[in-house]
Design a protein around this motif. Structure first.
Motif, PDB file in Angstrom:
ATOM      1  N   GLN A 162      36.739  45.378  41.366  1.00  0.00           N
ATOM      2  CA  GLN A 162      36.939  46.302  42.489  1.00  0.00           C
ATOM      3  C   GLN A 162      38.257  47.064  42.354  1.00  0.00           C
ATOM      4  OE1 GLN A 162      36.589  43.577  45.752  1.00  0.00           O
ATOM      5  NE2 GLN A 162      34.340  43.767  45.874  1.00  0.00           N
ATOM      6  N   GLN A 171      24.470  39.050  44.007  1.00  0.00           N
ATOM      7  CA  GLN A 171      25.592  39.625  43.284  1.00  0.00           C
ATOM      8  C   GLN A 171      25.500  39.246  41.810  1.00  0.00           C
ATOM      9  OE1 GLN A 171      27.741  41.756  44.384  1.00  0.00           O
ATOM     10  NE2 GLN A 171      26.978  41.691  46.501  1.00  0.00           N
ATOM     11  N   ASP A 186      27.446  47.685  46.871  1.00  0.00           N
ATOM     12  CA  ASP A 186      28.763  48.160  46.428  1.00  0.00           C
ATOM     13  C   ASP A 186      28.656  49.494  45.694  1.00  0.00           C
ATOM     14  OD1 ASP A 186      29.977  45.937  47.491  1.00  0.00           O
ATOM     15  OD2 ASP A 186      29.803  44.765  45.636  1.00  0.00           O
ATOM     16  N   SER A 194      38.928  35.265  40.330  1.00  0.00           N
ATOM     17  CA  SER A 194      37.956  36.124  40.998  1.00  0.00           C
ATOM     18  C   SER A 194      37.799  37.412  40.197  1.00  0.00           C
ATOM     19  CB  SER A 194      38.397  36.426  42.432  1.00  0.00           C
ATOM     20  OG  SER A 194      37.507  37.308  43.060  1.00  0.00           O
ATOM     21  N   GLN A 244      26.535  38.352  37.968  1.00  0.00           N
ATOM     22  CA  GLN A 244      27.601  37.554  37.383  1.00  0.00           C
ATOM     23  C   GLN A 244      28.405  38.408  36.407  1.00  0.00           C
ATOM     24  OE1 GLN A 244      28.310  34.418  38.309  1.00  0.00           O
ATOM     25  NE2 GLN A 244      26.616  34.533  39.786  1.00  0.00           N
ATOM     26  N   VAL A 245      29.728  38.307  36.530  1.00  0.00           N
ATOM     27  CA  VAL A 245      30.632  39.079  35.676  1.00  0.00           C
ATOM     28  C   VAL A 245      31.365  38.111  34.761  1.00  0.00           C
ATOM     29  CG1 VAL A 245      32.548  40.715  35.591  1.00  0.00           C
ATOM     30  CG2 VAL A 245      30.913  40.803  37.489  1.00  0.00           C
ATOM     31  N   LEU A 301      28.766  45.633  39.823  1.00  0.00           N
ATOM     32  CA  LEU A 301      28.650  45.403  41.253  1.00  0.00           C
ATOM     33  C   LEU A 301      27.187  45.452  41.675  1.00  0.00           C
ATOM     34  CD1 LEU A 301      31.635  47.620  42.470  1.00  0.00           C
ATOM     35  CD2 LEU A 301      31.636  45.164  41.963  1.00  0.00           C
ATOM     36  N   ARG A 341      35.364  39.436  40.352  1.00  0.00           N
ATOM     37  CA  ARG A 341      34.804  40.485  41.212  1.00  0.00           C
ATOM     38  C   ARG A 341      35.923  41.319  41.833  1.00  0.00           C
ATOM     39  NH1 ARG A 341      30.439  41.979  44.236  1.00  0.00           N
ATOM     40  NH2 ARG A 341      30.842  42.575  46.387  1.00  0.00           N
TER      41      ARG A 341
END
Length: 547
Positions: free
Chosen positions: A88, A14, A131, A82, A16-17, A127, A84
């Protein structure tokens, strides 16, 4: 292709954001939504001049909700742990917003179905590949459901909205097929491109980290290497000067940068009129700012770029002053040892006939047939024979000293005793005695031998100051050293290397064994003796012992 994509999806990590990325995304999203809503309003007005206000009301409602959602997300962004989940939420909102816009602009007749593609592309920025496919699937389901509901007439009519009453099934199937294929192709391409982009970014980041680590390593090596390093350009100007070079010369990079090497290091033959001179090994002298002359060993090599173009000359140098001093001391020790062995054998050979001469002269003196002149001459023979015997005894002590019996001795007490001895000796009556040593100063020495060495140094000092002067007795705990300093005329540099040789003297009187004996005693203690100029002129003899 597809099996490989499935394997990639299974092994993906996944991304990194960061909050900074999300802020830019929200800003761009608000700008794009605003542009599309304005475009939708303009399109609706131009395509239907008699359109009733509910259509515009729905468009304004979508615009207002979108702006509100962006502001709420931006306000909650600092509080979200969060990121992520927040991404979403944004994707879900974008899917619903796109579906709503397509719904109010004619369903199958709407030109805004490409908004789903924008949503898929935006999801690929934050994503993972799995995803992204989920977003493409959701877009396909939403768009297909919207067209199916419109085809079967199940889609509720809102006041002011108009739809085509009869829709051809083939048109619906074609629209759904084309858009679904576009959605998944976009998802697959985005996943592949973004994956490659992220791998490239990771490789670039790793390369950048490796380069930084290599630069830090190079800087650390340059800072900690004991040899002086400097780089000069083709004009002979100094462009680099490491920490060791500064420590050796006492000059910083700011002091030498841009200066001609020939004006800083006069004896370094590394550049001439024809260009750089490559030196494998050479020596030169350097005069420090304190006036001390150093012996430097240096070498040079070319600095080239990957294209083998000469950029400059690297000059490495080391301080050989102490090494040269040790080399001289070793040579002197070898020379003295050889002289000592030779003289020791000769002393024994001389002492035996000397004893015979002295004994015979004494027997002649006891006879009654000698005149006064003959008796006086015989007494001179006995006196000089005794003096020569004492000289031989001193020389044998020098040539074959007894092993040192080391013990803890308070050097301060020993220097006090030496000072009292000096005060009671008429030869020192014209001298001023200074004491520079701590109240207690313990060293492991042979008390008798060390006292003899200090006494010999004191005798040497008074002999070079016949008209008076100052005699300084000192010691330093930090360096485990003791020194005797005079204010006499000093010792010329050309004879300093020979003053510890037996029988070498520059004075009219003396045997030349005093300093030689001092050197032998200090060497027997495993120490060193150094001759330097005194603080107030004259000479300082410093005895340094091992701690």
């Amino acid at each position: 292709m597809f099996p490989s994509l499935v394997s990639l999806l299974a092994a993906e990590r996944q991304p990194q954001v960061s909050k900074g990325q999300l802020r830019w995304y929200l800003f761009a999203r608000a700008l794009i939504i605003g542009l599309f809503l304005v475009g939708a309003v303009i399109f609706q007005l131009r395509s239907d001049q008699n359109a009733v206000s509910p259509v515009l009301s729905f468009l304004y409602l979508l615009g207002g909700l979108s702006c509100l959602q962006v502001m709420v997300s931006a306000a909650l962004l600092p509080r979200f742990h969060s990121l992520r989940f927040l991404v979403q939420v944004q994707i879900v909102w974008d899917l619903l917003l796109s579906s709503s816009l397509i719904y109010i602009t004619g369903g199958i007749e709407s030109i805004f179905s490409f908004l789903y593609i924008f949503v898929i592309i935006s999801s690929s920025l934050f994503l993972g590949r799995r995803d992204i496919l989920f977003v493409a699937s959701a877009s396909s389901i939403l768009y297909g459901s919207l067209l199916d509901l419109q085809y079967y007439g199940y889609l509720p009519y809102v006041g002011g909205l108009s739809f085509v009453q009869k829709i051809d099934g083939a048109s619906v199937f074609y629209a759904v097929l084309v858009n679904v294929l576009a959605f998944f192709c976009t998802a697959f391409l985005s996943a592949i491109l973004v994956s490659r982009l992220r791998r490239s970014e990771e490789a670039l980041e790793k390369r950048k980290f490796d380069i930084e680590e290599l630069e830090n390593l190079n800087q650390t090596i340059l800072a900690n290497v004991t040899s002086g390093l400097m780089i000069i350009n083709p004009e002979g100007k100094i462009r680099s000067f490491n920490q060791a070079a500064s420590k050796i010369t006492g000059l910083s990079l700011a002091n030498v940068y841009g200066r001609d090497i020939r004006k800083v290091f006069h004896d370094f033959d590394v550049i001439d009129e024809s260009g750089f001179v490559l030196v494998s090994r050479a020596e030169g002298t350097y005069l420090c700012t304190e006036g001390k002359t150093l012996t430097l060993g240096y070498a040079s090599s070319l600095v080239k770029d990957p294209q083998e173009q000469t950029l400059g000359l690297l000059v490495t140098f080391q301080d050989l002053t102490e090494l040269k001093l040790m080399e001289d001391q070793l040579k002197r020790a070898d020379r003295l040892a050889a002289v000592g062995r030779l003289a020791s054998g000769m002393a024994h050979e001389i002492r035996n006939p000397l004893a015979s001469i002295s004994g015979s002269a004494q027997l002649l003196i006891e006879g009654k047939n000698l005149s006064e002149d003959e008796q006086r001459l015989m007494k001179i023979i006995v006196k000089e024979a005794d003096r020569l015997n004492v000289l031989l005894t001193d020389f044998l002590v020098y040539a074959r000293p007894r092993p040192s019996q080391l013990e803890g001795v308070d050097i301060a007490v020993l220097l006090d005793e030496l000072s009292e001895m000096i005060s009671g000796d008429n030869r020192f009556s014209t001298l001023s005695i200074l004491r520079h040593y701590p109240a207690q100063f313990i060293l492991h020495v042979d008390r008798q031998q060390f006292r003899q060495a200090l006494w010999n140094l004191a005798i040497n000092a008074v002999e070079v100051m016949p008209d008076g002067g100052t005699l300084t007795l000192g010691g330093e705990v930090e360096t485990s050293s003791v020194y005797v300093e005079d204010t006499g005329p000093g010792i010329p540099g050309k004879v300093r290397s020979r003053i510890f040789e037996p029988f070498f003297t520059t004075k009219d009187k003396g045997s030349g064994l005093g300093l030689a004996t001092v050197y032998a005693i200090v060497e027997g203690h495993g120490g060193t003796i150094r001759v330097t100029d005194g603080v107030h002129g004259g000479t300082r003899f410093t005895i340094a012992l091992k701690r």
